[in-house]
Motif scaffolding. Structure first.
Motif, short mmCIF file in Angstrom:
data_model
loop_
_atom_site.label_atom_id
_atom_site.label_comp_id
_atom_site.label_asym_id
_atom_site.label_seq_id
_atom_site.Cartn_x
_atom_site.Cartn_y
_atom_site.Cartn_z
N HIS A 74 4.84 -71.28 -21.95
CA HIS A 74 3.52 -71.64 -20.78
C HIS A 74 3.78 -70.84 -19.78
N ASP A 166 -5.69 -74.68 -21.06
CA ASP A 166 -4.72 -75.00 -19.87
C ASP A 166 -5.39 -74.59 -18.57
N GLY A 167 -5.11 -75.41 -17.33
CA GLY A 167 -5.68 -75.36 -16.53
C GLY A 167 -6.95 -76.40 -16.46
N HIS A 193 -3.55 -79.67 -21.76
CA HIS A 193 -3.38 -79.97 -20.39
C HIS A 193 -3.99 -81.42 -20.06
N HIS A 246 3.22 -79.31 -19.91
CA HIS A 246 3.78 -79.67 -18.48
C HIS A 246 3.79 -81.42 -18.56
#
Ligand code: NCD
Ligand code: ZN
Length: 444
Positions: A74, A166-167, A193, A246
């Motif tokens: 990542h 992601d984000g 995410h 994450h």
């Protein structure tokens, strides 16, 4: 600067403690590297012939630690589109300095990596640089808008190793179900995410006593937990490869632990910053501490560490998220979330090992074989016959996180100016030396 070692050279690392859980190795050995391949490894492998060879560069390994080079699942390298924050060259230089041989890059570039041509362009750019190998992650949905699925077959064919928005979170259950079903055809992991945006609208940090005190709108843990719980159910019905980016909340850890116990195909990663920092870091309104998902409470940090130690969380990933002073030297509310991470993994996580919170062998597995397995890459390993992808660490060396020393174009880390212990002295990726601080002042 690169050292004198080339693909055709002979590099010897003598009397070094080598740790590679995938090879069941933790011993003092000599390592001989020839033409980019580990040709000999073991006690006494560096014979006097080899040691006295004119061609050999000999590194004394006493007091150092040799491990397989790392694999990051990542990183945000910002190219194409935001090269003022980072580009592929500076990002790979930072990765090399951090001990990485492989870097999987997120698709939230400008434009979003949702097509074959962008995937191919990223790979071509990285190949023109002698550095760690770059592996693109394609978007799940076109433009990361959460609606229409990308052409996953095309992306996979072009070299993408996974898909992720992601984000942004894929919040629609229907879209996520179809994404998992579709990705399963190509054996592509779907990286989520996990953030229920309806619960995090306008949030600036973790929701808790400190956000209340600071008057900053909070992102509650449950916004992460809800998505992870739903996705685990979708992973179960689709049988697809599902990976959580994450992980930050103890609730998500519990859900993952239960899912794994039930045999559902889920994997997860945690960042060095979520393993070391809490929401108390935000008290000074330092925008470097603004990150998604937010830094949480000591109980979350403890749960994440325990989950990494027991394998509930498979991998460590940096979520290296460079932002320039334009996005960070401003009001806390205006700042972009994210912090750089590639160059700080070793000192941050060796500190946790020294505290006894994490076994060293598990940490090395979480940085090498475990992430490689998730995206289907050949893991760097310390074995005779293997491509030389390794990292030489001085676990006792103290250094200051000085902006001038960081290879990343961006300096957004709360560790700036702090003294840390543990440094990467040499990295080899794809058989080449890509980072070398030992070359300076060395006898030969
Ligand atoms: N982690 C962050 O706070 N920011 C990341 C996006 C992400 O990883 O979610 C970024 O691209 O800046
Ligand atoms: Zn994210």
């Amino acid at each position: 600067m690169l050292g004198p070692q080339r693909m055709d050279g002979l590099l010897v690392i003598a009397s070094v403690r080598a740790v590679d859980p995938s090879a069941n190795l933790d011993a003092i050995v000599d390592v001989v590297i020839e033409g980019g391949t580990i040709t000999r490894i073991g006690a006494g492998a560096a014979t006097s012939d080899i040691l006295t060879s004119e061609r050999a560069r000999v590194l004394r390994g006493e007091g150092l630690l040799l491990v397989p080079a790392f694999v990051d699942l990542h990183a945000h390298l910002r190219e194409p589109g935001q090269e003022y924050k980072e580009d592929i060259a500076s990002g790979l230089a930072a990765a090399a300095a951090g001990g990485f041989a492989h870097v999987c890059v997120m698709p939230n570039t400008r434009p979003v990596n949702d097509t074959r041509s962008i995937t191919e362009a990223m790979i071509a750019k990285a190949r023109s640089i002698e550095g760690p190998t770059l592996h693109p992650i394609g978007a799940i949905t076109i433009g990361q808008k959460g609606a229409e699925l990308v052409e996953m077959a095309d992306l996979k064919d072009a070299g993408a190793v996974a898909v992720s928005d992601d984000g942004r979170c894929v919040t629609s259950s229907a879209v996520m179900r179809r994404a998992l079903e579709y990705a399963a055809n190509f054996d592509l992991p779907v990286i989520q995410h996990a953030e229920d945006h309806a619960l995090t609208e306008g949030s600036l940090m973790h929701e808790g006593a400190i956000s209340t005190r600071l008057g900053l709108r909070g992102w509650p843990r449950v916004a992460e937990d809800i998505i992870v719980a739903r996705d685990v159910l979708l992973a179960e019905v689709t049988g697809a490869k599902y990976h959580v980016a994450h992980v930050s909340s103890r609730g998500a850890v519990r859900i993952l632990r239960e899912a794994k116990a039930r045999g559902i195909r889920v994997t997860a990663e945690v960042t060095p910053h979520h393993l070391t920092l809490t929401d108390a870091s935000v008290i000074g309104y330092d925008t470097a501490c603004k990150v998604n998902p937010p830094l949480r409470e000591p109980e979350d940090v403890a749960a994440l560490c325990e989950a990494l130690a027991d394998g509930t969380i498979d991998a460590v990933a940096t979520d290296h998220a460079p932002h320039s002073s334009l996005e960070k030297d401003c009001e806390f509310a205006e700042a972009s979330p994210g912090m750089i991470g590639l160059e700080l993994v070793v000192p941050l996580l060796l500190a946790r090992v020294r505290e006894g919170a994490l076994p060293l062998a598990r940490l090395i597995d979480a940085l090498t074989a475990a992430p490689a397995r998730i995206v289907g890459l050949a893991a760097p390993t310390l074995r005779a016959g293997a491509l030389a992808e390794l990292c030489l660490v001085n676990a006792d060396k103290r250094w200051t996180v000085d902006p001038a020393r960081l290879r990343s174009k961006s300096k957004n880390t709360p560790f700036l100016g702090k003294a840390v212990t543990g440094s990467v002295e040499l990295t080899m990726a794809a058989g080449r030396v890509v980072h070398d601080v030992l070359a300076q002042g060395e006898a030969r």
